[in-house]
Design an enzyme around this catalytic site. Structure first.
Site, PDB file in Angstrom:
ATOM      1  N   LYS A  36      36.506 -67.047 -21.004  1.00  0.00           N
ATOM      2  CA  LYS A  36      36.450 -66.285 -20.168  1.00  0.00           C
ATOM      3  C   LYS A  36      37.910 -65.234 -20.197  1.00  0.00           C
ATOM      4  CE  LYS A  36      34.152 -67.736 -15.936  1.00  0.00           C
ATOM      5  NZ  LYS A  36      34.396 -69.201 -16.722  1.00  0.00           N
ATOM      6  N   GLU A  69      27.252 -79.536 -14.015  1.00  0.00           N
ATOM      7  CA  GLU A  69      28.258 -79.456 -13.425  1.00  0.00           C
ATOM      8  C   GLU A  69      27.905 -78.909 -12.125  1.00  0.00           C
ATOM      9  OE1 GLU A  69      30.565 -75.868 -13.043  1.00  0.00           O
ATOM     10  OE2 GLU A  69      31.182 -75.623 -15.144  1.00  0.00           O
TER      11      GLU A  69
END
Length: 791
Positions: free
Chosen positions: A198, A56
């Site tokens: 996360k 990415e």
């Protein structure tokens, strides 16, 4: 940069391979290519079934500042290459989606970080940024996980390595703040490998949402036993058990292969825990995250602004500890993704061959525990005929290697320590000697193919093994290296897999070698015509390399076919005994050994002893007295006084006293380019120049052009002789193994020549490659991949 469907007919097989099933048959390729471009390197890798890893770019445009981001981007691409894959960094440049960014494009995108027209691109944004380009507005963009998955799938990429997955935000039951990454995983069949999500997200609800979307979720055990936690990005534990546990990359590849084969339309998510040495303890990071969330709520940071705000606060509150952790985990994830892609390519190759497929490619060198089961049903003493049908169309290859595949044993003499006797570096005859014995997959043909592949060429190998333990081990190792096995014939008893045993002294210098290569000698010229030569014609290689392990008629058949296909033909003499096969005519051919310009081998790479053997064979066969040989020699313009003084200047008086350059010149009518490997003295290049060769008028080449044609011969131009001394000589303690060094030299040399470089310009590079193999336990050092940029 290649367009996705350049020069492809509507509905052709090629177009269906280039465009994902998401593009329906009625969709116009001429329109799609305006918005999506796939780099030549990535397209070639996908067509050849090499392992490709999607990367990415949001991390570069909205994570790290310039120039730190371009350094990270370059490093992550190197991680993929070092681990055997092809990186496909995905982003938007000037309103065009790019799969595979060139270095210039990578710099263009990363340097635009923070600019107003540089956006974060998810699925919903693709039509916006690409469409507005047609209205004159040009945007750059870093793709999120969702955006990258869409474009990776359109290109046909199956594995994607990234940092952390988006998830369900805390309080999503009222805000509906759920990352598009999760929905994308539910509808796009790409495998994402990251360090979980996360830990400021709601991890239990994230896993519940992924389950609802039908996404398979697993966590790499990373050496741990039993159930393991789903990781929480900066820490290895989250307090939430992973739905599934994956032991290693082989298991991961098997899951992906099954998912794609069924086929299921959803993706897979594999969580890779942050390396232990880089992790932040859970109790520590949890405290930091709670404070960051409190400040985000107080500042009203929600929606797309929530994650950047919290990440910034975590960096601040952790005293910067989150940044090196970020770098460590994304590098670990990309490395694991490359290995998974590698194993997947091996599995797909093995499965295709077991079911009759024909994947003609060599993919990067790997280590694997995959087993290989050879196809049954080979008739004894015969070669398998090539299957027919459209699935057997042979793609083009830069280089074809026809030669030995063998199991190599290296016996390095190791004197016993503490002996009162004088130190002896050589093993003693007629007794047992202490030694260190190792075995690897080798064979001259295999080593040359592997070296050329490491240097970035598309290569195919043709050879044979026996249906025995060594043969099965060789095939399994080939599969683990990523080398397709469809060009390897399996022969039943009494044929044995080739084996090579080298006995070296204490300095690793060869003392004695024994080679059992009889299996190749059982293959006739008629066999290769039926089995392999149609492949050669279809592949249209730039170079055909043939080693001398074949019989003379078969060797000649290979070389004649290579010349007919328009390839540069290279001959590796292998040994003093086998080198002479080049000059032994086939029993069913009455004409003499052909000479320039109708010669069989364009290039040969003998060592000193093999050169002497070739010269001796030509002398015994009276080849130096034929009218054709004299015609070429006369045309070279060698003065009646000879070239002794000139040769002493361009090479060395010692070599001239040994007669090496003189022998080479006499052999030029049969082999117009000879590179004699001189060991620590370097390489002696002797060339017959054609009449129109630009070297004849080049000031740079003038010192090495020792004679020029003076009789008006339309084909012959002159003689070029030059000694290339090694840039660095290794000491005895630096040499690890001499096996495969000459093969490495030839493979690296031809890989560069096939790209259009002059031979004298790449000899130093080929010597550098040989030095790497001298310092490696492998016959061909994997470090050759670092030389690709110079090839």
């Amino acid at each position: 940069m290649a367009l996705i469907s350049k020069a492809i007919g509507k509905g052709s097989k090629a177009s269906r391979q280039l465009v994902s099933p998401l593009w329906t048959s009625h969709r116009s390729l001429s329109t799609s290519r305006s918005f999506l471009r796939i780099s030549d390197e990535v397209q070639e890798a996908l067509n050849s079934k090499k392992p490709v890893v999607a990367l990415e770019t949001t991390i570069y445009t909205h994570g790290f500042p310039y120039p730190d981001n371009v350094a990270l981007a370059s490093h992550l691409e190197s991680v993929v290459r070092i681990n055997g894959g092809v990186p496909a960094t995905i982003g938007i440049i000037d309103g065009v989606a790019r799969v595979g960014l060139s270095p210039e494009e990578l710099i263009q995108l990363t340097s635009s970080a923070g600019h107003e027209n540089t956006l974060k691109i998810s699925r919903r944004d693709l039509g916006f940024v690409c469409g507005l380009r047609l209205a004159g507005k040009r945007f750059n963009g870093g793709t999120t996980i969702a955006g990258t998955m869409v474009l990776a799938h359109l290109a046909g990429i199956k594995v994607f390595g990234t940092g952390g997955l988006g998830g369900v935000h805390r309080g999503a039951e009222s805000t509906m703040d759920i990352s598009a990454d999760l929905t994308e995983l539910g509808r796009t069949p790409v495998t994402v490998i990251s360090s979980g999500c996360k830990s400021f997200l709601d991890i239990p609800r994230t896993l519940e949402y992924l389950e609802t979307q039908g996404v398979g979720v697993g966590t790499f055990a990373d050496g741990r036993q039993g159930k393991v936690d789903f990781p929480a990005f900066w820490s290895r534990e989250s307090g939430v058990k992973s739905p599934m546990v994956i032991q290693n990359e082989i298991e991961a590849a098997a899951i992906i292969h099954a998912q794609m084969s069924l086929p299921l339309s959803s993706g897979l998510f594999f969580a890779n825990p942050i390396p232990e040495e880089a992790s932040i303890p859970k109790h520590e990071i949890d405290t930091i995250i709670e404070e960051a969330i409190r400040q985000a709520d107080a500042a009203g940071a929600s929606g797309k602004d929530n994650t950047p705000f919290i990440l910034s606060k975590i960096k601040e509150l952790s005293g910067g500890k989150s940044i090196p952790a970020n770098r460590a985990l994304i590098e670990s994830n990309v490395r694991r993704a490359a290995i998974v892609a590698r194993e997947l390519a091996i599995l797909e190759t093995t499965h295709a061959e077991a079911t009759g497929g024909n994947l003609n490619h060599i993919t990067p060198s790997v280590q694997s525990n995959l087993s290989y089961s050879p196809p049954a049903g080979n008739a004894a003493h015969t070669l398998k005929p090539p299957p027919s049908g459209p699935s057997q169309i042979t793609p083009k290859s830069d280089i074809i290697v026809a030669g030995a595949l063998a199991v190599d044993f290296s016996c390095d003499y190791a004197p016993l320590p503490g002996s009162a006797a004088p130190v002896v570096i050589s093993p003693q005859l007629k007794t047992s000697n202490p030694s260190i014995i190792s075995h690897t997959l080798g064979g001259v043909g295999h080593n040359i193919a592997k070296a050329a592949h490491f240097m970035g060429s598309s290569v195919r190998l043709y050879s044979a093994v026996g249906d025995d333990l060594s043969g099965r081990a060789a095939l399994a190792q080939l599969a683990s290296e990523g080398i397709q096995t469809s060009g390897i014939d399996i022969r039943n008893q009494p044929h044995r897999t080739a084996q090579y045993v080298a006995v070296n002294d204490a300095h690793k210098d060869l003392m004695l070698a024994m080679a059992d290569m009889g299996i190749l000698e059982s293959i006739t010229a008629e066999d290769i015509t039926a089995r392999w030569l149609s492949d050669l014609n279809q592949a249209k290689p730039k170079c055909l390399l043939v080693d001398a392990n074949w019989t003379s008629p078969t060797l000649h058949a290979w070389l004649r076919s290579g010349k007919k296909a328009g390839a540069l033909t290279a001959f590796e003499p292998v040994s003093t005994a086998k080198a002479t096969r080049l000059f032994t005519p086939s029993p069913n051919i009455s004409e003499a050994i052909p000479v320039f310009p109708n010669h069989l081998a364009d290039l040969a790479t003998p060592n000193i002893h093999e050169l002497s053997s070739l010269h001796g064979a030509a002398t015994r066969l009276d080849l130096f007295s034929t009218p054709d040989w004299w015609r070429v020699i006369d045309a070279l313009g060698i003065p009646s006084s000879g070239l002794r003084v000139a040769l002493s200047v361009t090479t060395s008086p010692d070599l001239v006293n040994q007669g090496l350059p003189q022998q080479s010149i006499q052999l030029l009518p049969f082999i117009p380019t000879i590179l004699t490997k001189l060991g620590p003295m370097g390489v002696l290049l002797t060339m017959l120049l054609k009449a129109n060769d630009p070297r004849l008028s080049s000031p740079e080449s003038s010192p090495y052009v020792l004679s020029r044609c003076t009789n008006g011969d339309p084909e012959v131009g002159g003689v070029y002789v030059r000694l290339f001394k090694p840039k660095k000589a290794l000491g005895p303690g630096e040499v690890v193994s001499v096996n495969g060094v000459g093969d490495t030299f030839l493979g690296a040399l031809v890989a560069s020549i096939s790209r259009g470089q002059r031979i004298e310009d790449v000899i130093d590079l080929a010597q550098k490659a040989a030095v790497l193999s001298l310092k490696s336990r492998e016959a061909v050092s994997p470090e050759l991949m670092a030389l690709r940029a110079e090839a």
